[in-house]
Design a protein around this motif. Sequence first.
Motif, mmCIF file in Angstrom:
data_model
loop_
_atom_site.group_PDB
_atom_site.id
_atom_site.type_symbol
_atom_site.label_atom_id
_atom_site.label_comp_id
_atom_site.label_asym_id
_atom_site.label_seq_id
_atom_site.Cartn_x
_atom_site.Cartn_y
_atom_site.Cartn_z
ATOM 1 N N THR A 186 39.794 -25.365 -50.323
ATOM 2 C CA THR A 186 39.439 -26.176 -51.491
ATOM 3 C C THR A 186 40.707 -26.743 -52.138
ATOM 4 O O THR A 186 41.759 -26.120 -52.090
ATOM 5 C CB THR A 186 38.660 -25.363 -52.546
ATOM 6 O OG1 THR A 186 39.477 -24.291 -53.003
ATOM 7 C CG2 THR A 186 37.375 -24.816 -51.987
ATOM 8 N N LEU A 219 34.548 -19.451 -54.803
ATOM 9 C CA LEU A 219 34.157 -19.988 -56.104
ATOM 10 C C LEU A 219 33.137 -19.041 -56.695
ATOM 11 O O LEU A 219 32.113 -18.794 -56.091
ATOM 12 C CB LEU A 219 33.549 -21.360 -55.904
ATOM 13 C CG LEU A 219 34.538 -22.329 -55.290
ATOM 14 C CD1 LEU A 219 33.901 -23.123 -54.195
ATOM 15 C CD2 LEU A 219 35.103 -23.221 -56.364
ATOM 16 N N GLU A 256 35.747 -29.103 -51.487
ATOM 17 C CA GLU A 256 35.844 -28.217 -50.311
ATOM 18 C C GLU A 256 35.790 -29.093 -49.063
ATOM 19 O O GLU A 256 34.803 -29.784 -48.826
ATOM 20 C CB GLU A 256 34.685 -27.216 -50.317
ATOM 21 C CG GLU A 256 34.735 -26.264 -49.146
ATOM 22 C CD GLU A 256 33.527 -25.323 -49.106
ATOM 23 O OE1 GLU A 256 33.219 -24.665 -50.132
ATOM 24 O OE2 GLU A 256 32.893 -25.278 -48.048
ATOM 25 N N THR A 260 36.758 -29.638 -58.044
ATOM 26 C CA THR A 260 37.109 -28.876 -56.843
ATOM 27 C C THR A 260 36.401 -29.490 -55.652
ATOM 28 O O THR A 260 35.189 -29.733 -55.693
ATOM 29 C CB THR A 260 36.682 -27.397 -57.009
ATOM 30 O OG1 THR A 260 37.395 -26.870 -58.112
ATOM 31 C CG2 THR A 260 36.994 -26.586 -55.762
ATOM 32 N N LYS A 272 41.978 -29.324 -55.710
ATOM 33 C CA LYS A 272 41.538 -29.960 -56.966
ATOM 34 C C LYS A 272 42.000 -31.407 -56.941
ATOM 35 O O LYS A 272 43.191 -31.666 -56.721
ATOM 36 C CB LYS A 272 42.185 -29.258 -58.155
ATOM 37 C CG LYS A 272 41.672 -27.854 -58.353
ATOM 38 C CD LYS A 272 41.065 -27.724 -59.724
ATOM 39 C CE LYS A 272 40.568 -26.314 -59.925
ATOM 40 N NZ LYS A 272 39.329 -26.254 -60.637
#
Length: 417
Positions: free
Chosen positions: A338, A6, A410, A408, A340
């Motif tokens: 990760t 990121l 993780e 997002t 979404k």
Amino acid sequence: MTDKPLVDCCSSPGLLPFEQAMANMLALITPVTDIENIAITETLNRVLAEDVVSPVNVPPHHNSAMDGYAVAATSLTEQNLTLNLVGRSMAGAPFTGVCQQGQCIRIMTGAKMPKGCDSVEMQENCQVDGEKITFAQIKKYGAHVRNAGEDIAIGQPVFSKGHRITAVDLGMLASLGIENIKVVRKLKVALISTGDELKAPGQVLNEGDIYESNAHFISGLLTKLNIEIIDFGIINDDKSAIENAFKQADELADAVISSGGVSVGDADYTKEVLASLGQIDFWKIAMKPGKPFAFGKLPNSVFFGLPGNPVSALVTAHQLALPALVKMQNAQAIKRVTIKVKSANDLKKSAGRIDFQRGVLTVNEQGETVVNSTGSQGSGILSSIAKANCYIVLAACQGKVAAGEMVTVELFDQYLQ
Ligand code: AMP
Ligand code: MG
């Protein structure tokens, strides 16, 4: 799914972007090159110092996947499904003769396929009448046979250098007959907690005291990396005590991790002592939690100065110190996964710092995968991370989030679980 890093796009002025801090830190890390040759039983979570290529076929011979009868498929025809039983092949005690046309061999799961046989019928599909075995149907060539090398073929690459050995890998290595392997030597990390207010669990709390927690979870993280911990315990906010502890830690360890005393406070001697001992940078990282973070080199070791607040200490230990220690172990970098998903809640956030909020990834009543915030996100609220199974990672430039927006997430890796 993606595991792309990121990248912060708009950190606040005066703050070091998270990705930049990571890059600066990793650039200063030199991997350890000392190697040990040890028994595989001792290698859980150790890092391979060599590529592993299979010295054998797994399985080593064609063998039966069923308890039943082994035949040459051509022995069975629609006109003749009855064969003569002429021997047995057991796991570890194979049939030593040759099975001819019209004959069959009693065989058990894992037993070596007899010479002359290429197929197996399971016993449930056979009628036994003394030495006469009647099969229910003809067999396809190779039925219920596990071929030599079908799991791993001789000469096949199995693991590469830098791989961290998992529980499953111990079984893989054993299945290849490998007894000893070369691994990177263990790192030694010294742990120091600073603060007059800190007491170890079991001690009595005086007014104003709290129980020390940072060193406990850091030690849990390090244990998962198979790092040897040198525990310096709690050091009071006393200049010479801090100096002695840091000096000794530097002599004994590859890395020193301290928590507390990196922000600016009256009783924080950490900065002063470190400035006299080595080359340490005090960063204000554009991340939340965890803004103050010190990193650099002491004469013999690298130094990580984590913030005192437990959530900040944990997130900086996990997000920053761990990747550095992994590089030092000469191990393959941690891959952070990760995805979404929809946020189930409104999330508070002001632009300027990457935020590692804590969440629980769940499937809601509509069958959608969503993330729920664990509630109050204060840097002292350790339960916010204990309840979580993921970070909700909000980029520096992002503002607040409304429920239903995509965010997002993780996933927590094996080090946090
Ligand atoms: P400091 O960075 O030393 O100013 O500490 C910030 C906050 O974290 C204070 O509330 C400390 O009491 C707390 N703290 C510091 N070290 C620890 C520790 N090892 N365990 C739990 N809390 C700590
Ligand atoms: Mg303190």
